[in-house]
Every structure is written in structure tokens, then in C-alpha cells.
Design a protein around this motif. Structure first.
Motif, mmCIF file in Angstrom:
data_model
loop_
_atom_site.group_PDB
_atom_site.id
_atom_site.type_symbol
_atom_site.label_atom_id
_atom_site.label_comp_id
_atom_site.label_asym_id
_atom_site.label_seq_id
_atom_site.Cartn_x
_atom_site.Cartn_y
_atom_site.Cartn_z
ATOM 1 N N THR A 48 0.685 -1.262 0.240
ATOM 2 C CA THR A 48 0.144 0.066 -0.053
ATOM 3 C C THR A 48 0.704 1.273 -0.197
ATOM 4 O O THR A 48 0.641 2.312 -0.725
ATOM 5 C CB THR A 48 -1.132 -0.018 1.307
ATOM 6 O OG1 THR A 48 -1.719 -1.140 1.287
ATOM 7 C CG2 THR A 48 -1.603 1.256 1.418
ATOM 8 N N VAL A 278 -4.838 6.011 1.715
ATOM 9 C CA VAL A 278 -3.800 5.157 2.391
ATOM 10 C C VAL A 278 -4.291 5.089 3.757
ATOM 11 O O VAL A 278 -4.278 3.904 4.454
ATOM 12 C CB VAL A 278 -2.524 5.851 2.389
ATOM 13 C CG1 VAL A 278 -1.486 5.082 3.207
ATOM 14 C CG2 VAL A 278 -1.944 5.716 0.879
ATOM 15 N N ARG A 281 -7.026 2.637 4.093
ATOM 16 C CA ARG A 281 -6.627 1.081 3.651
ATOM 17 C C ARG A 281 -5.877 0.617 5.066
ATOM 18 O O ARG A 281 -6.083 -0.516 5.363
ATOM 19 C CB ARG A 281 -5.743 1.251 2.644
ATOM 20 C CG ARG A 281 -4.925 -0.234 2.370
ATOM 21 C CD ARG A 281 -6.015 -1.002 1.764
ATOM 22 N NE ARG A 281 -5.445 -2.452 1.489
ATOM 23 C CZ ARG A 281 -5.843 -3.597 1.613
ATOM 24 N NH1 ARG A 281 -6.986 -3.840 1.836
ATOM 25 N NH2 ARG A 281 -4.918 -4.656 1.202
#
Length: 320
Positions: A48, A278, A281
Motif C-alpha cells: 500500500t 492510504v 486502507r
């Protein structure tokens, strides 16, 4: 006098070279070494970060899985790499554990330069949904009434889950029996099959079983309640006001990487971790986004080296 002039000239050249490196950095692809297999929690976070970091730095950031020896193999590779910012280590708090448990050919402080923390994660104390133990207080009471009879599982001797339970056991003053497994998967199966009474695991692994009603979450190990488990209290709330156990994932460079290069990487990482996509996530994976300065990561590593050494000594875990 001539020697002083030569030394001063050498320092000036080194400084100018370092500044030039930073201005040109990065000029090619960066390798992000993950010292664990692909598909795990550390790997998911690393990928990620790498995707967005590549966009921010305008150079490819390639995730390179170098699993082995509990993370020691990948760390060794980075420690021996050129100190130019193009080979980085994506480590977890095992970086502060491994030197106490096995012979490694690197020093966690001397051979690495901290860049930034990425995220922290708490553990969850779990029992099978069919367990007669309904609360953390009942677990502690039962363990005190039946010393050495309640079993708890871990993903391996000296791993984060083992150390977390040992720290809880010590703080609560209880005697429970450790049953080590070879990884999270067999430990999870053991709890599902009630071969063990209790375990401690990451939210990334345990959340599906909590949501499906197969596991009961008794408490979390963080200072505050977790975003994805708002109804599950902390151990601090329930029983031990000073208890805290959180893991972390962070990025390190080889020692002697120029400070301007580290600063460039740190600034880029802070921007990436703050991106809404981000942040979300990481939360979805069970982590709390937590970027830091290099100094803050240095302090965190030093603190955990002391904490884990004490936990390992008190649990009488022998180095391999």
C-alpha cells in the motif's frame, strides 16, 4: 596545521557530496525489502505504501520479499546494502525482538538508520464463542483458581503474540500454559477447535472470526479502544491501568545513509500516509496510521528493545 586543513577539506567534500546526493535523490528505482512472505499483514501494508510512495517520489518502489529466520534474513540484506537510500527495510517490531532470541549478523541500532514509523497495531485477547469465559475478569479469575491449567496459543516461540500474552500474564499475576504453533493459521484453527482456551492476535487475522461470531473478543491491548472494535474495552479499562502492548511497522535505511536522503524519504512517507486512501486502507487492515520523525522511531526502537528483553527474560525464553 596542514592536517587540520586536509580534515576540514575532507569534511567539506563529504558534506557537498551528501547534499548533491539528496538533491538528485531519487534518480532510479527504490527497493523496499519486506522480510516476510508475500500475502501477510506486513506485506499488505508495504505494498500500500510502496504504490503511493512511487507516485510521490516519481520513481518505481519495488517490494522485494526476502523471508527467512523470522525476519532476520531480510534485515541482514538491507544492513549490508549501500547506504544511498535505494534499499530500504520495511520491518515490524520484531526488529526489537530478534536480537534477543537468535544470533543475527546485524545490530538493530548500529546497522540501521530509522526513516519513519508507518503504523501501529494492537492485539485482541480472544476466546472461542462457546467458551464459558465471557469477560477478561473471568479469564483472570479462572486462571488464578486453576493455575497452569488454562492454555493459550501463539504463532511461535518468542513471536509478538507469545510476548504479548507473556506480558499480560506477568502483569495480571496469573499462571497460564503456553502452546506454540507454527504460524497464525494453525493457532487460529486451534482456537476454532477449542484445543486452546485463549489467544492474542492481530485484528487483521481475527476480525473475520469476530464478525462471524466464532470468536469472542475480551479486550484489546492498546491505550484506546480500536476503531473497528469500538465496543471492546481495553485491558487498561478492565483490569490493568498501566498495561499497553502495541506493535508497529516502520521503514529503516542502512546505517550511514545521508541525512538529507533520510529527510527526503521521511517527508514523502508522511505525505503518503496522510493520503485519505492510504489512511483508510491501513484502518481497514487493522492498523492505526502513525508516521513519525526519524528521532521518534529511534526512541520507539530503543524503548521496545528494553521492554522485549525484560519480557523474554521473565518468560525464560531461550535464544535459539
Amino acid at each position: 596545521m596542514n592536517r587540520i586543513i586536509v580534515c576540514a577539506f575532507g569534511l567539506m567534500v563529504a558534506m557537498l557530496t551528501s547534499m548533491a546526493q539528496a538533491q538528485d535523490f531519487p534518480g532510479r528505482a527504490i527497493k523496499l525489502v519486506v522480510p516476510f512472505p508475500a500475502g501477510g499483514g506486513v506485506d499488505a501494508v508495504a505494498r500500500t505504501i510502496a504504490e503511493k510512495l512511487a507516485t510521490e517520489l516519481k520513481q518505481p518502489v519495488i517490494v522485494d520479499n526476502k523471508a527467512g529466520a523470522g525476519g532476520a534474513l531480510g534485515a541482514s540484506l538491507v544492513a549490508r546494502s549501500a547506504a544511498d537510500g535505494y534499499t530500504l527495510l520495511f520491518a515490524n517490531n520484531g526488529q526489537a525482538v530478534l536480537p534477543h532470541l537468535q544470533k543475527v549478523d546485524w545490530d538493530p541500532v548500529k546497522d540501521f538508520k530509522p526513516v519513519s514509523n508507518v503504523a501501529t497495531y494492537a492485539m485482541v485477547v480472544l476466546v472461542n464463542a462457546n467458551s464459558p469465559i465471557k469477560t477478561l475478569s473471568e479469564l483472570i479469575q479462572s486462571a488464578k483458581a486453576h493455575p497452569g491449567q488454562i492454555t493459550y496459543g501463539s504463532s511461535g516461540l518468542g513471536g509478538p503474540l507469545h510476548l504479548g500474552m507473556e506480558m499480560f500474564r506477568s502483569a495480571a499475576g496469573i499462571d497460564i500454559l503456553h502452546v506454540p504453533y507454527k504460524g497464525n493459521a494453525p493457532m487460529t484453527l486451534a482456537l476454532l477447535g477449542q484445543e486452546i482456551a485463549v489467544s492474542m492476535d492481530t485484528l487483521a487475522v481475527s476480525l473475520p472470526h469476530i464478525k462471524s461470531g466464532k470468536f469472542r473478543a475480551l479486550a484489546v491491548t492498546s491505550q484506546r479502544r480500536m476503531t473497528l472494535l469500538p465496543d471492546v474495552p481495553t485491558i487498561r479499562e478492565l483490569a490493568l491501568p498501566d498495561f499497553e502492548y502495541e506493535g508497529w511497522q516502520a521503514i529503516f535505511a542502512p546505517a550511514n545513509t545521508p541525512a538529507p536522503v533520510v529527510a527526503r524519504l521521511n517527508a514523502a512517507l508522511i505525505k503518503v500516509i496522510a493520503m485519505p486512501s492510504v489512511t483508510q486502507r491501513l484502518i481497514d487492515l487493522g492498523y492505526e496510521p502513525k508516521p513519525s520523525s526519524p528521532h521518534e522511531l529511534t526512541t520507539l526502537l530503543a524503548k521496545d528493545l528494553v521492554i522485549y528483553r525484560k519480557a523474554i527474560q521473565e518468560a525464560n525464553i531461550k535464544p535459539e
